[in-house]
Design a protein around this motif. Structure first.
Motif, PDB file in Angstrom:
ATOM      1  N   LEU A 326       7.913   4.211  -8.461  1.00 55.81           N
ATOM      2  CA  LEU A 326       7.801   2.969  -7.696  1.00 55.81           C
ATOM      3  C   LEU A 326       9.064   2.124  -7.875  1.00 55.81           C
ATOM      4  N   HIS A 327       9.460   1.446  -6.806  1.00 59.92           N
ATOM      5  CA  HIS A 327      10.669   0.610  -6.831  1.00 59.92           C
ATOM      6  C   HIS A 327      10.288  -0.802  -7.295  1.00 59.92           C
ATOM      7  N   LEU A 328      10.140  -0.958  -8.621  1.00 63.79           N
ATOM      8  CA  LEU A 328       9.727  -2.241  -9.187  1.00 63.79           C
ATOM      9  C   LEU A 328      10.722  -2.761 -10.224  1.00 63.79           C
ATOM     10  N   ASP A 329      11.884  -2.148 -10.324  1.00 65.70           N
ATOM     11  CA  ASP A 329      12.864  -2.556 -11.325  1.00 65.70           C
ATOM     12  C   ASP A 329      13.323  -3.994 -11.080  1.00 65.70           C
ATOM     13  N   GLY A 330      13.383  -4.748 -12.170  1.00 59.43           N
ATOM     14  CA  GLY A 330      13.892  -6.109 -12.096  1.00 59.43           C
ATOM     15  C   GLY A 330      12.910  -7.113 -11.545  1.00 59.43           C
ATOM     16  N   LEU A 331      11.672  -6.717 -11.288  1.00 57.02           N
ATOM     17  CA  LEU A 331      10.681  -7.618 -10.706  1.00 57.02           C
ATOM     18  C   LEU A 331       9.692  -8.080 -11.767  1.00 57.02           C
ATOM     19  N   GLY A 332       9.207  -9.304 -11.605  1.00 60.61           N
ATOM     20  CA  GLY A 332       8.190  -9.843 -12.484  1.00 60.61           C
ATOM     21  C   GLY A 332       6.869  -9.987 -11.756  1.00 60.61           C
ATOM     22  N   PRO A 333       5.785 -10.270 -12.484  1.00 65.73           N
ATOM     23  CA  PRO A 333       4.451 -10.356 -11.860  1.00 65.73           C
ATOM     24  C   PRO A 333       4.348 -11.411 -10.759  1.00 65.73           C
ATOM     25  N   ALA A 334       5.109 -12.488 -10.859  1.00 65.91           N
ATOM     26  CA  ALA A 334       4.999 -13.561  -9.869  1.00 65.91           C
ATOM     27  C   ALA A 334       5.849 -13.324  -8.622  1.00 65.91           C
ATOM     28  N   ASP A 335       6.710 -12.327  -8.632  1.00 66.67           N
ATOM     29  CA  ASP A 335       7.561 -12.048  -7.473  1.00 66.67           C
ATOM     30  C   ASP A 335       6.736 -11.483  -6.328  1.00 66.67           C
ATOM     31  N   ARG A 336       7.209 -11.725  -5.119  1.00 64.37           N
ATOM     32  CA  ARG A 336       6.547 -11.148  -3.950  1.00 64.37           C
ATOM     33  C   ARG A 336       6.798  -9.649  -3.928  1.00 64.37           C
ATOM     34  N   LEU A 337       5.801  -8.896  -3.518  1.00 62.59           N
ATOM     35  CA  LEU A 337       5.938  -7.445  -3.481  1.00 62.59           C
ATOM     36  C   LEU A 337       6.925  -7.047  -2.387  1.00 62.59           C
ATOM     37  N   PRO A 338       7.983  -6.317  -2.724  1.00 61.44           N
ATOM     38  CA  PRO A 338       8.972  -5.933  -1.700  1.00 61.44           C
ATOM     39  C   PRO A 338       8.399  -4.899  -0.738  1.00 61.44           C
ATOM     40  N   ALA A 339       9.038  -4.810   0.406  1.00 63.42           N
ATOM     41  CA  ALA A 339       8.546  -3.881   1.435  1.00 63.42           C
ATOM     42  C   ALA A 339       8.786  -2.429   1.064  1.00 63.42           C
ATOM     43  N   ARG A 340       9.770  -2.166   0.212  1.00 62.67           N
ATOM     44  CA  ARG A 340      10.140  -0.777  -0.071  1.00 62.67           C
ATOM     45  C   ARG A 340       9.716  -0.343  -1.470  1.00 62.67           C
ATOM     46  N   VAL A 341       8.493  -0.679  -1.847  1.00 64.12           N
ATOM     47  CA  VAL A 341       7.953  -0.165  -3.105  1.00 64.12           C
ATOM     48  C   VAL A 341       7.877   1.360  -3.034  1.00 64.12           C
ATOM     49  N   LEU A 342       7.487   1.858  -1.883  1.00 63.53           N
ATOM     50  CA  LEU A 342       7.454   3.288  -1.575  1.00 63.53           C
ATOM     51  C   LEU A 342       8.040   3.459  -0.180  1.00 63.53           C
ATOM     52  N   PRO A 343       8.434   4.673   0.194  1.00 64.62           N
ATOM     53  CA  PRO A 343       8.895   4.880   1.567  1.00 64.62           C
ATOM     54  C   PRO A 343       7.849   4.419   2.573  1.00 64.62           C
ATOM     55  N   GLU A 344       8.307   3.911   3.708  1.00 58.83           N
ATOM     56  CA  GLU A 344       7.396   3.406   4.725  1.00 58.83           C
ATOM     57  C   GLU A 344       6.642   4.526   5.435  1.00 58.83           C
ATOM     58  N   ASP A 345       7.151   5.737   5.341  1.00 60.80           N
ATOM     59  CA  ASP A 345       6.542   6.879   6.019  1.00 60.80           C
ATOM     60  C   ASP A 345       5.570   7.580   5.074  1.00 60.80           C
ATOM     61  N   GLY A 368       1.468  -9.308   1.596  1.00 63.92           N
ATOM     62  CA  GLY A 368       0.918 -10.574   1.136  1.00 63.92           C
ATOM     63  C   GLY A 368       0.575 -10.640  -0.333  1.00 63.92           C
ATOM     64  N   ARG A 369       0.962  -9.648  -1.110  1.00 64.10           N
ATOM     65  CA  ARG A 369       0.634  -9.636  -2.529  1.00 64.10           C
ATOM     66  C   ARG A 369       1.860  -9.962  -3.377  1.00 64.10           C
ATOM     67  N   THR A 370       1.573 -10.482  -4.570  1.00 61.88           N
ATOM     68  CA  THR A 370       2.618 -10.551  -5.579  1.00 61.88           C
ATOM     69  C   THR A 370       2.685  -9.201  -6.281  1.00 61.88           C
ATOM     70  N   VAL A 371       3.739  -9.002  -7.036  1.00 66.70           N
ATOM     71  CA  VAL A 371       3.868  -7.761  -7.800  1.00 66.70           C
ATOM     72  C   VAL A 371       2.724  -7.634  -8.796  1.00 66.70           C
ATOM     73  N   GLY A 372       2.338  -8.740  -9.427  1.00 62.94           N
ATOM     74  CA  GLY A 372       1.248  -8.711 -10.391  1.00 62.94           C
ATOM     75  C   GLY A 372      -0.078  -8.361  -9.741  1.00 62.94           C
TER      76      GLY A 372
END
Length: 454
Positions: A326-345, A368-372
């Protein structure tokens, strides 16, 4: 190896059609594990008592279950034995024969390991079971469980060749099955033959893994090879099933993941030269029945509160350890979940990471979710879907998965309240119960891991 599709001549299970009936498999261990073994009820339904399984099969048959499925595991899991009943007490083919003799309609589905069984021994056992059951034999085919622990058999196949070995195993077994056709068993008075041995054909096979000469020596009951189930979590496994199976058992914890996996399965069936609906997706499910809607609501709130309490950094660390890509490096629980956590396909997700990542893709795409929040929900996912609610709620929700094209049916793996499962959940799932009021969203059960409906 032949390029023809051997599964094209399989005895199919109940066909899937719009507004039709889902295929329902019941794990034989559901009843004995649904009771606490420390209680009188648990002792009465002991896995060491054969009548426990006979009663389960008869009750499931009355409820409309299509097949009683019996898993098989090699080796001894000592920690598991301390915690609860063993998952295998009776040899699957022997148990299936006994259940077949005590029932009239339900199919019996034992498991065979291709790693530790020769296809000729398997084919004759299956043919015998098919005759005992008068055509109600199905089979679950696996490559192995816990390699190297099965009865001291030293048979090691490299992981990258196991699908090839399994395909050759099934090919030989199907050819053996076809070598003794039913018409050979019709006595011919004109030639004074009880069996038309001239119709029994030799099988000559010299492959990478097996050598076989001669026909099967035990006449099958059915002309078509029994309904065959295969478990998989990878694209190569799905492609093997598309070529050789009639059903796929896979983990799909969310409805969105199930829809994508079923779409990919249908695509692979077409690529294998078969009708797209030739292979049914029959994922596993855990069922927790409660008595009232209020109780179901309280359980759902408790689950959400627990997930929230364990959201934060702890859940994020666990998700990173469990799903390292998962592409979660450098993110904290309060950050917004990025669109590219996984490939879109989803095709890329499945091809690269397997089916266990598809539910995460389903959660991430909702947005609409935070990383946490995402981490808390991801940690709560099981390999299979979990349904919690009243029998009516659970049956309606499982039926929704079928009606919306996510599944072709379910395998009911484990859960509680076996009586309520058979008397309420299964009839509702199969469409013989009273439907829920239209739009009664408040009656939906807590389906752990299901993404919100759009």
């Amino acid at each position: 190896m032949s390029t023809s599709s051997p599964a094209a001549t399989s005895a199919a299970g109940p066909p899937r059609q719009a507004g039709g009936t889902p295929t329902v498999l019941l794990n034989a261990q559901y009843l004995p594990t649904s009771r606490d073994w420390r209680t009188a009820a648990g002792r009465a339904d002991s896995p060491f008592r054969v009548d426990t399984f006979l009663r389960a099969a008869q009750q499931a048959e009355a409820a409309g279950v299509d097949a009683l499925f019996q898993a098989d595991f090699s080796g001894v899991n000592r920690a598991g034995l301390r915690a609860g009943p063993p998952l295998t007490v009776f040899e699957p083919f022997q148990m299936a024969a006994l259940i077949a003799s005590a029932t009239t309609r339900i199919a019996v589905m034992p498991t065979v390991s291709t790693m530790y069984t020769h296809p000729s021994a398997f084919a004759r056992s299956l043919a015998s079971l098919d005759r005992i059951s008068a055509g109600r034999a199905w089979v679950n085919v696996v490559s192995s469980f816990r390699s190297g622990t099965a009865l001291g058999v030293q048979r090691q196949v490299p992981r990258d060749r196991r699908h090839v070995q399994t395909e050759e195993f099934i090919q030989v077994a199907r050819r053996l099955w076809a070598s003794w056709p039913p018409e050979a068993n019709r006595p011919d008075r004109a030639t004074d033959r009880f069996v038309r041995e001239d119709l029994i054909t030799d099988v000559t096979h010299h492959g990478e893994f097996y050598d076989q000469t001669g026909p099967i020596d035990m006449a099958p009951y059915s002309p078509a090879f029994p309904f065959t189930l295969e478990a998989t979590s990878s694209l190569e496994g799905l492609r093997l099933a598309a070529r050789t199976a009639d059903g796929v058992f896979a983990g799909t914890a969310t409805l969105g993941a199930a829809k994508e996996l079923r779409r990919i399965l249908r695509r692979e069936a077409r690529a294998a030269g078969r009708p797209e609906d030739a292979v049914a997706l029959l994922p596993g499910s855990y069922v927790h029945v409660v008595g009232t809607e209020d109780e179901a609501t309280r359980l759902l709130r408790a689950q959400r509160a627990h997930a929230g309490a364990h959201g934060g950094r702890l859940a994020l660390d666990e998700v990173r350890a469990r799903y390292p890509v998962l592409h979660l490096d450098g993110l904290g629980p309060a950050d917004r979940l990025p669109a590219r956590v996984l490939p879109e396909d989803p095709d890329e997700v499945f091809a690269t990471h397997g089916s266990r990542y598809l539910p995460l893709w389903d959660l991430a795409r909702a947005g609409g979710r935070t990383v946490g929040e995402f981490a808390a929900e991801a940690v709560g996912l099981a390999e299979h879907a979990r349904f919690v609610g009243t029998p009516e709620q659970i049956g309606d929700e499982m039926r929704r998965w079928y009606d919306e094209g996510g599944v072709d049916g379910f395998q009911l793996i484990l859960g509680n309240d076996f009586d309520a499962l058979c008397e309420g959940v299964v009839p509702r799932l199969r469409g013989s119960g009273t439907p829920a009021p239209h739009g009664a969203a408040h009656r939906r059960p807590a389906t752990t891991g299901s993404s919100p409906r759009p």
